[in-house]
Design an enzyme around this catalytic site. Sequence first.
Site, short mmCIF file in Angstrom:
data_model
loop_
_atom_site.label_atom_id
_atom_site.label_comp_id
_atom_site.label_asym_id
_atom_site.label_seq_id
_atom_site.Cartn_x
_atom_site.Cartn_y
_atom_site.Cartn_z
N GLU A 1 36.33 -20.03 -55.23
CA GLU A 1 35.20 -19.10 -55.35
C GLU A 1 33.99 -19.68 -54.62
O GLU A 1 33.79 -20.90 -54.62
CB GLU A 1 34.85 -18.86 -56.82
CG GLU A 1 35.85 -18.01 -57.56
CD GLU A 1 35.45 -17.82 -59.02
OE1 GLU A 1 35.16 -16.67 -59.41
OE2 GLU A 1 35.43 -18.81 -59.76
N ASP B 1 40.65 -20.82 -67.80
CA ASP B 1 40.55 -21.36 -66.45
C ASP B 1 41.83 -21.13 -65.65
O ASP B 1 41.78 -20.85 -64.44
CB ASP B 1 40.22 -22.86 -66.50
CG ASP B 1 38.83 -23.14 -67.07
OD1 ASP B 1 37.97 -22.25 -66.95
OD2 ASP B 1 38.62 -24.22 -67.62
N ASP C 1 40.17 -22.87 -59.74
CA ASP C 1 39.03 -22.42 -60.53
C ASP C 1 38.20 -23.64 -60.92
O ASP C 1 38.73 -24.57 -61.55
CB ASP C 1 39.49 -21.68 -61.79
CG ASP C 1 38.31 -21.22 -62.63
OD1 ASP C 1 37.42 -20.55 -62.08
OD2 ASP C 1 38.27 -21.55 -63.84
#
Length: 370
Positions: free
Chosen positions: A272, A352, A188
Site C-alpha cells: 500500500e 493483517d 500489509d
Amino acid sequence: MAKQNKAYKFRIYPTDEQALIMRKTFGCVRFVYNKMLAERIETYESLKDDKEALKKVKHPTPAKYKKEFEWLREVDSLALANAQLNLDKAYKAFFKGNAKFPKFKSKRHKQSYTTNVVNGNIQLLDGHIKLPKLKMVKIKQHRKIPSEYKIKSCTLSMTSAGKYYISILTEYELEIKNKEIENVVGLDFAMDGLFVDSEGEKANYPKFYRQMLNKLAKEQRKLSRKKKGSSNWHKQRFRVAKIQEKVANQRKNFLHNKSKELVTTYDAVIIEDLNMKGMSQTLKFGKSVADNGWGMFTSFLQYKLKEQGKQFVKIDKWFPSTQTCSNCGNTQPMPMNIRTYACSCGLNLDRDYNSALNIKKEGIRLLASA
C-alpha cells in the site's frame, strides 16, 4: 542496454592526519554551502519583485570565496564544487514545489562531502583506496565491485560515534528483461513486526530500537548530568552515539536480508502507498513506525526488484484493504482494537493477513490492466 547506478558503502580507517583533512573538508563544505545560501537569500529578498532581474543574477561559486578565505584552498576543490551543485538541486526542488526551502547546514548534522573521479584521482587498490588530498586510505572492502563497473564519485562521511565511511557510486550497463510474473505476494504493513504477507507469514522484526531503549535512556541520563563540552561529556556522547549506530546497523541489515528473501522468492511484490509520517503523528505510533524502518525496507525492495526485471506495485492508500472481506468482497468497519476479521460469509482471519490477501488481489488486477 541501459545505464544503471549502484553505490557500495565501506568502512575506512584514515590515519590521524587523513582524519584531520577529512574533518577540515567537512567544515569547508559546510562553510561554502552556508555562504552561498546566505547570498542567495539576500539576492532573492532584494529582487523578488523583479523576476526578470532575478533570472539574470549570477550566483556565487566556491572560487569567489577562495580569494578571501585562503584556507579553502587546502581541501579538495571538487568537494566544494559539489556543495554548489547540492545547493542548486535544493533550490530547483523548492521552486518546483517538491521540497522545503534549503536550510543552513549545522555541525550537529551529518558530516560528509562528495568528490568525483577526474583523471584517475580515485582508485581502488588492494586494501586501500586512493582519494584526492588524502592519498592512500585503508578500506575494509567486504564486497567486491565488478571490474566492468565504473566509479563515478565517492562520498566520505563521519558518524556521531567517530567512525568513517565511504560510499562509492558506480555506473554500469545492464539489459533488464522483464520477468514473467508467476509468484505474487501482498504485504500489509504491521506496526508490530514490519509486515504480514498474503501467505500468512510474519516478518518478525526484532524491534532493535525498543530492545535498546532502556540502555539508551540510561546513557542519555548520564550525558545530561555532565557539563556540556567537557572531556567526560564528549566521552559519554560517543557512548550514546555508538548505541544509536548499532541499532541503525542492525535494522538496516535485517531489512536488506528480508527484502532479498522476498525478491528471490517472488516476481512481484504489492504494498500500500502509505503516508508513514502522517500515521505516526495521527495514531501516535512514532516509535513503532521509526523502529520498523518501513520506508527504508520498501526502497530496498524497489531497487532489488527493478534490477531483476521484477515488479514493485503500490496500490492506492485509500483502497479499503482492512475493511474488505478477502473471501466475498463485503466491507465492514474495522476499529484498531479488533484484531480478527469475522465476516457473515464465514471467513474468520487475522485482520493483517486478510488485508494482505486484499492487497495481493488488487495488485494482480493492476498488473493485468497495465
